[in-house]
Design a protein around this motif. Structure first.
Motif, PDB file in Angstrom:
ATOM      1  N   HIS A  89      44.000 -98.528  34.220  1.00  0.00           N
ATOM      2  CA  HIS A  89      42.787 -98.056  33.553  1.00  0.00           C
ATOM      3  C   HIS A  89      41.547 -98.572  34.276  1.00  0.00           C
ATOM      4  N   GLU A  90      40.417 -97.972  33.974  1.00  0.00           N
ATOM      5  CA  GLU A  90      39.149 -98.450  34.507  1.00  0.00           C
ATOM      6  C   GLU A  90      38.666 -99.613  33.643  1.00  0.00           C
ATOM      7  N   PRO A  91      38.274-100.744  34.238  1.00  0.00           N
ATOM      8  CA  PRO A  91      37.976-101.951  33.455  1.00  0.00           C
ATOM      9  C   PRO A  91      36.854-101.812  32.424  1.00  0.00           C
ATOM     10  N   ARG A  92      35.774-101.121  32.737  1.00  0.00           N
ATOM     11  CA  ARG A  92      34.628-101.061  31.832  1.00  0.00           C
ATOM     12  C   ARG A  92      34.437 -99.687  31.192  1.00  0.00           C
ATOM     13  N   ARG A  93      35.509 -98.978  30.952  1.00  0.00           N
ATOM     14  CA  ARG A  93      35.359 -97.642  30.380  1.00  0.00           C
ATOM     15  C   ARG A  93      34.920 -97.728  28.917  1.00  0.00           C
ATOM     16  N   THR A  94      34.348 -96.638  28.419  1.00  0.00           N
ATOM     17  CA  THR A  94      33.907 -96.558  27.031  1.00  0.00           C
ATOM     18  C   THR A  94      35.117 -96.292  26.156  1.00  0.00           C
ATOM     19  N   ARG A  95      35.281 -97.096  25.098  1.00  0.00           N
ATOM     20  CA  ARG A  95      36.446 -96.980  24.218  1.00  0.00           C
ATOM     21  C   ARG A  95      36.003 -96.623  22.809  1.00  0.00           C
ATOM     22  N   LYS A  96      36.797 -95.803  22.152  1.00  0.00           N
ATOM     23  CA  LYS A  96      36.462 -95.346  20.804  1.00  0.00           C
ATOM     24  C   LYS A  96      36.877 -96.391  19.772  1.00  0.00           C
ATOM     25  N   LEU A  97      35.981 -96.654  18.817  1.00  0.00           N
ATOM     26  CA  LEU A  97      36.282 -97.553  17.710  1.00  0.00           C
ATOM     27  C   LEU A  97      36.731 -96.723  16.514  1.00  0.00           C
ATOM     28  N   LEU A  98      37.701 -97.233  15.780  1.00  0.00           N
ATOM     29  CA  LEU A  98      38.289 -96.495  14.671  1.00  0.00           C
ATOM     30  C   LEU A  98      37.742 -97.034  13.357  1.00  0.00           C
ATOM     31  N   LEU A  99      36.853 -96.250  12.756  1.00  0.00           N
ATOM     32  CA  LEU A  99      36.214 -96.603  11.489  1.00  0.00           C
ATOM     33  C   LEU A  99      36.326 -95.436  10.524  1.00  0.00           C
ATOM     34  N   HIS A 100      36.217 -95.728   9.243  1.00  0.00           N
ATOM     35  CA  HIS A 100      36.159 -94.662   8.251  1.00  0.00           C
ATOM     36  C   HIS A 100      34.804 -93.972   8.339  1.00  0.00           C
ATOM     37  N   ARG A 101      34.773 -92.713   7.946  1.00  0.00           N
ATOM     38  CA  ARG A 101      33.552 -91.921   8.033  1.00  0.00           C
ATOM     39  C   ARG A 101      32.410 -92.534   7.217  1.00  0.00           C
ATOM     40  N   GLN A 102      32.749 -93.092   6.042  1.00  0.00           N
ATOM     41  CA  GLN A 102      31.714 -93.701   5.196  1.00  0.00           C
ATOM     42  C   GLN A 102      31.107 -94.911   5.900  1.00  0.00           C
ATOM     43  N   GLU A 103      31.945 -95.719   6.563  1.00  0.00           N
ATOM     44  CA  GLU A 103      31.444 -96.893   7.277  1.00  0.00           C
ATOM     45  C   GLU A 103      30.528 -96.477   8.429  1.00  0.00           C
ATOM     46  N   ILE A 104      30.909 -95.415   9.129  1.00  0.00           N
ATOM     47  CA  ILE A 104      30.089 -94.930  10.239  1.00  0.00           C
ATOM     48  C   ILE A 104      28.741 -94.453   9.719  1.00  0.00           C
ATOM     49  N   ARG A 105      28.734 -93.735   8.597  1.00  0.00           N
ATOM     50  CA  ARG A 105      27.486 -93.260   8.003  1.00  0.00           C
ATOM     51  C   ARG A 105      26.586 -94.426   7.604  1.00  0.00           C
ATOM     52  N   LYS A 106      27.192 -95.429   7.002  1.00  0.00           N
ATOM     53  CA  LYS A 106      26.447 -96.614   6.564  1.00  0.00           C
ATOM     54  C   LYS A 106      25.852 -97.353   7.766  1.00  0.00           C
ATOM     55  N   LEU A 107      26.663 -97.530   8.809  1.00  0.00           N
ATOM     56  CA  LEU A 107      26.192 -98.215  10.018  1.00  0.00           C
ATOM     57  C   LEU A 107      25.098 -97.419  10.723  1.00  0.00           C
ATOM     58  N   GLU A 119      19.731 -97.116  12.844  1.00  0.00           N
ATOM     59  CA  GLU A 119      18.579 -96.275  13.150  1.00  0.00           C
ATOM     60  C   GLU A 119      17.329 -96.691  12.376  1.00  0.00           C
ATOM     61  N   GLN A 120      17.477 -97.002  11.094  1.00  0.00           N
ATOM     62  CA  GLN A 120      16.299 -97.285  10.279  1.00  0.00           C
ATOM     63  C   GLN A 120      15.814 -98.718  10.415  1.00  0.00           C
ATOM     64  N   GLN A 121      16.729 -99.682  10.463  1.00  0.00           N
ATOM     65  CA  GLN A 121      16.323-101.076  10.487  1.00  0.00           C
ATOM     66  C   GLN A 121      16.288-101.669  11.891  1.00  0.00           C
ATOM     67  N   GLY A 122      16.716-100.914  12.890  1.00  0.00           N
ATOM     68  CA  GLY A 122      16.667-101.395  14.263  1.00  0.00           C
ATOM     69  C   GLY A 122      17.655-102.521  14.555  1.00  0.00           C
ATOM     70  N   LEU A 123      18.827-102.466  13.944  1.00  0.00           N
ATOM     71  CA  LEU A 123      19.843-103.487  14.159  1.00  0.00           C
ATOM     72  C   LEU A 123      20.753-103.101  15.320  1.00  0.00           C
ATOM     73  N   THR A 124      21.567-104.045  15.777  1.00  0.00           N
ATOM     74  CA  THR A 124      22.468-103.834  16.911  1.00  0.00           C
ATOM     75  C   THR A 124      23.904-104.089  16.477  1.00  0.00           C
ATOM     76  N   LEU A 125      24.849-103.363  17.049  1.00  0.00           N
ATOM     77  CA  LEU A 125      26.275-103.590  16.812  1.00  0.00           C
ATOM     78  C   LEU A 125      26.842-104.392  17.977  1.00  0.00           C
ATOM     79  N   ILE A 126      27.379-105.575  17.672  1.00  0.00           N
ATOM     80  CA  ILE A 126      27.868-106.490  18.702  1.00  0.00           C
ATOM     81  C   ILE A 126      29.327-106.820  18.440  1.00  0.00           C
ATOM     82  N   PRO A 127      30.199-106.790  19.469  1.00  0.00           N
ATOM     83  CA  PRO A 127      31.576-107.254  19.260  1.00  0.00           C
ATOM     84  C   PRO A 127      31.620-108.785  19.235  1.00  0.00           C
ATOM     85  N   LEU A 128      32.199-109.353  18.177  1.00  0.00           N
ATOM     86  CA  LEU A 128      32.282-110.808  18.051  1.00  0.00           C
ATOM     87  C   LEU A 128      33.587-111.357  18.608  1.00  0.00           C
TER      88      LEU A 128
END
Length: 155
Positions: free
Chosen positions: A79-97, A102-111
């Motif tokens: 595989h390519e080391p830095r390829r874009t990978r899909k995260l598996l979330l429920h639709r409601q969680e994606i809508r909430k995030l 978009e509104q509060q200007g927050l960032t999603l970070i992998p911990l």
């Protein structure tokens, strides 16, 4: 050991994220991987340092996370080391995030990335970037706690 046990093995931890961002909420998400990526992850060859997550077209994506190529397979199957990978979330969680990002200007970070019941999971967090004075305040608080612990140990 039963299959229902909630134990997990941490593969990679993004310690710098807690220093750079104020963590507001965390989510446990699955990740869509290829076979050689899973083998490399099990070998512990993952770097979450520069990674982040985006929400595009109603789907969550993990970007810029480095998973080293698997050594035991040929170049064609790897595989390519830095390829874009899909995260598996429920639709409601994606809508909430989406709303919060978009509104509060927050960032999603992998911990952290870990194995849970044989599945690779990623812990992502909604974070707000810290200012320089906040970082200094955290360092000062941590140093004070160390001094208190040292003093308590001696007496």
């Amino acid at each position: 050991m039963s299959d229902k046990s909630e134990s997990y093995k941490v593969i990679s931890d993004n310690r710098q994220a807690r220093y750079l961002y104020e963590i507001l909420e965390t989510y446990e998400v699955g990740i869509q991987l290829t076979g050689t990526e899973v083998k490399s992850i099990r070998a512990g060859k993952v770097n979450l340092q520069d990674g982040y997550a985006l929400i595009r077209d109603g789907e969550a994506w993990l970007i810029n996370v480095h998973i080293s190529p698997y050594n035991a397979s040929g170049q064609y199957f790897n595989h390519e080391p830095r390829r874009t990978r899909k995260l598996l979330l429920h639709r409601q969680e994606i809508r909430k995030l989406t709303g919060k990002v978009e509104q509060q200007g927050l960032t999603l970070i992998p911990l952290k990335m870990y194995l849970k019941r044989g599945w690779v999971k990623v812990s992502i967090a909604l974070g707000k970037g810290k200012k320089l004075h906040d970082k200094r305040e955290d360092l000062k608080r941590r140093q004070d706690q160390r001094d208190i612990q040292r003093a308590m140990k001696n007496y």
